[in-house]
Design a protein around this motif. Structure first.
Motif, PDB file in Angstrom:
ATOM      1  N   GLN A   1       0.821  -1.208   0.000  1.00  0.00           N
ATOM      2  CA  GLN A   1       0.000   0.000   0.000  1.00  0.00           C
ATOM      3  C   GLN A   1       0.856   1.259   0.000  1.00  0.00           C
ATOM      4  O   GLN A   1       0.525   2.248  -0.662  1.00  0.00           O
ATOM      5  N   ALA A   2       1.974   1.245   0.723  1.00  0.00           N
ATOM      6  CA  ALA A   2       2.865   2.413   0.739  1.00  0.00           C
ATOM      7  C   ALA A   2       3.409   2.690  -0.654  1.00  0.00           C
ATOM      8  O   ALA A   2       3.514   3.847  -1.083  1.00  0.00           O
ATOM      9  N   ALA A   3       3.745   1.634  -1.382  1.00  0.00           N
ATOM     10  CA  ALA A   3       4.230   1.812  -2.751  1.00  0.00           C
ATOM     11  C   ALA A   3       3.128   2.327  -3.665  1.00  0.00           C
ATOM     12  O   ALA A   3       3.365   3.178  -4.530  1.00  0.00           O
ATOM     13  N   VAL A   4       1.911   1.818  -3.486  1.00  0.00           N
ATOM     14  CA  VAL A   4       0.768   2.287  -4.288  1.00  0.00           C
ATOM     15  C   VAL A   4       0.524   3.768  -4.040  1.00  0.00           C
ATOM     16  O   VAL A   4       0.298   4.548  -4.978  1.00  0.00           O
ATOM     17  N   ASP A   5       0.573   4.180  -2.785  1.00  0.00           N
ATOM     18  CA  ASP A   5       0.338   5.586  -2.444  1.00  0.00           C
ATOM     19  C   ASP A   5       1.392   6.492  -3.070  1.00  0.00           C
ATOM     20  O   ASP A   5       1.092   7.625  -3.482  1.00  0.00           O
ATOM     21  N   ALA A   6       2.626   6.010  -3.149  1.00  0.00           N
ATOM     22  CA  ALA A   6       3.714   6.833  -3.680  1.00  0.00           C
ATOM     23  C   ALA A   6       3.779   6.814  -5.205  1.00  0.00           C
ATOM     24  O   ALA A   6       4.363   7.718  -5.810  1.00  0.00           O
ATOM     25  N   ALA A   7       3.187   5.809  -5.814  1.00  0.00           N
ATOM     26  CA  ALA A   7       3.306   5.640  -7.263  1.00  0.00           C
ATOM     27  C   ALA A   7       2.435   6.632  -8.022  1.00  0.00           C
ATOM     28  O   ALA A   7       1.356   7.016  -7.565  1.00  0.00           O
ATOM     29  N   ALA A   8       2.921   7.009  -9.188  1.00  0.00           N
ATOM     30  CA  ALA A   8       2.134   7.831 -10.109  1.00  0.00           C
ATOM     31  C   ALA A   8       1.452   6.928 -11.129  1.00  0.00           C
ATOM     32  O   ALA A   8       1.769   5.741 -11.244  1.00  0.00           O
ATOM     33  N   ASP A   9       0.521   7.494 -11.850  1.00  0.00           N
ATOM     34  CA  ASP A   9      -0.199   6.738 -12.861  1.00  0.00           C
ATOM     35  C   ASP A   9       0.792   6.141 -13.870  1.00  0.00           C
ATOM     36  O   ASP A   9       1.645   6.844 -14.408  1.00  0.00           O
ATOM     37  N   GLY A  10       0.704   4.831 -14.087  1.00  0.00           N
ATOM     38  CA  GLY A  10       1.583   4.160 -15.037  1.00  0.00           C
ATOM     39  C   GLY A  10       2.839   3.568 -14.436  1.00  0.00           C
ATOM     40  O   GLY A  10       3.600   2.897 -15.138  1.00  0.00           O
TER      41      GLY A  10
END
Length: 344
Positions: free
Chosen positions: A81-90
């Motif tokens: 979830q931490a990676a998802v929150d930090a990730a940008a679209d794509g």
């Protein structure tokens, strides 16, 4: 310089003044201190350029590379979830082997989450989680993860969007089938959208449910030791193709709402109820195309209720209790093979 003093210059050379060249010669050759200073300055400048390029390169790699999740702490994140929150679209998220006990939600952006290693070693532990894995209005790609949980937990929920789920293992997620609790505790629920569910394994646990007119593609999956495909209300463009069912608690596939979807090339080997059930309570419009399926070891190979009028063609129905039961008024049967059953 000595040669120049000994040899007279040519007349045309005597007309050229060279103060800058002679000055440079005196600095480079005649002054050791100045020479060392110049070399040190050049070396420092080169070093600064190399370091700057390295920093810039590392920043570019960090910006353009995947987000690494590692439960042991060797990655950029210790939770998905931490990676998802930090990730940008794509963006891409790589999950290293380990066990991740967490809820994951992806909403309104699309990322790629990929397990890095043998699928059985990259585990999302669902036990005790309320909403373990939710995809909401996203076109994300999720692959090579094992979702594992107790029998009271839904494994994954997909709302709208066009995500791609591939190479996943749903291990005892959801709640085993019960006629009084349909759709509660499913391994996977898809509500709307155009999800693609490709080459996954569903082991024990609850059913896969398709609803709200979802034009989902369910292809190349394995359902073993319990789970079945509950087609509650799929869209007309939904496709169920090339899946393998063995040892389902009840039916292997059941369509319970209006749809002209395609059910093609599936293999059913042992079902507690029907191989394929079409229709419910005399409602109209349950008119799928049921083509080239191989069904054996079921109660009824194909069960068609009143009001359902599917196209049934090229299927092989063998070694069931009953090959086909049909209450439809205008069912199109073409080129089916029925054999080895108590009743054809």
């Amino acid at each position: 310089a000595q040669t120049g003093e000994q040899r007279p210059r040519a007349r045309w050379l005597a007309l050229i003044k060279e103060p800058a060249m002679r000055s440079n010669n005196r600095i480079a050759v005649g002054s050791p201190t100045a020479r060392v200073a110049a070399i040190m300055a050049a070396t420092l400048l080169a070093a600064m350029m190399v370091i700057g390029a390295g920093i810039a390169g590392s920043q570019l790699m960090a910006a353009g590379g995947p987000h690494v999740v590692d439960a042991s702490g060797d990655g950029q994140y210790t939770s998905i979830q931490a990676a998802v929150d930090a990730a940008a679209d794509g963006d891409e998220i790589v999950v290293k082997p380990g066990t991740y006990a967490e809820e994951v939600t992806i909403a309104d952006k699309s990322v790629s989450i990929r397990g890095d290693g043998p699928v059985e070693d990259v585990v999302v532990e669902l036990e005790g989680q309320t909403t373990p894995f939710t995809l909401n209005s996203t076109d994300s790609e999720i692959s090579n993860l094992t979702l594992r949980g107790d029998t009271d937990t839904t494994g994954m929920r997909v709302y709208q969007g066009a995500p791609v789920l591939s190479g996943l293992v749903f291990d005892d997620t959801g709640k085993p089938y019960s006629s009084t609790e349909i759709g509660i505790g499913s391994s996977l629920i898809i509500m709307g959208g155009t999800a693609q569910v490709l080459d996954n394994r569903f082991i024990s646990g609850g059913e896969v449910m398709i609803g709200l007119g979802a034009d989902a593609v369910i292809e190349g999956n394995e359902f073993t030791d319990g789970p079945h495909l509950y087609l509650q209300s799929p869209g007309n463009e939904a496709v169920v193709r090339g899946n393998a069912f063995s040892g389902t608690y009840d039916r292997a596939m059941g369509l319970f709402d209006e749809s002209t979807m395609l059910i093609e090339g599936n293999v059913v080997d042992g079902a507690g109820g029907d191989g394929i059930t079409v229709g419910w309570q005399a409602s109209e419009g349950h008119d799928p195309v049921i083509r080239d399926n191989d069904i054996s070891g079921a109660g009824n190979g194909i069960m068609i209720f009143v009001g359902a009028n599917p196209v049934v063609e090229g299927n092989r129905l063998h070694d069931n209790d009953t090959g086909v039961v049909s209450h439809g008024e205008s069912v199109d049967f073409t080129g089916n093979e029925v054999s080895g059953s108590r009743v054809g």
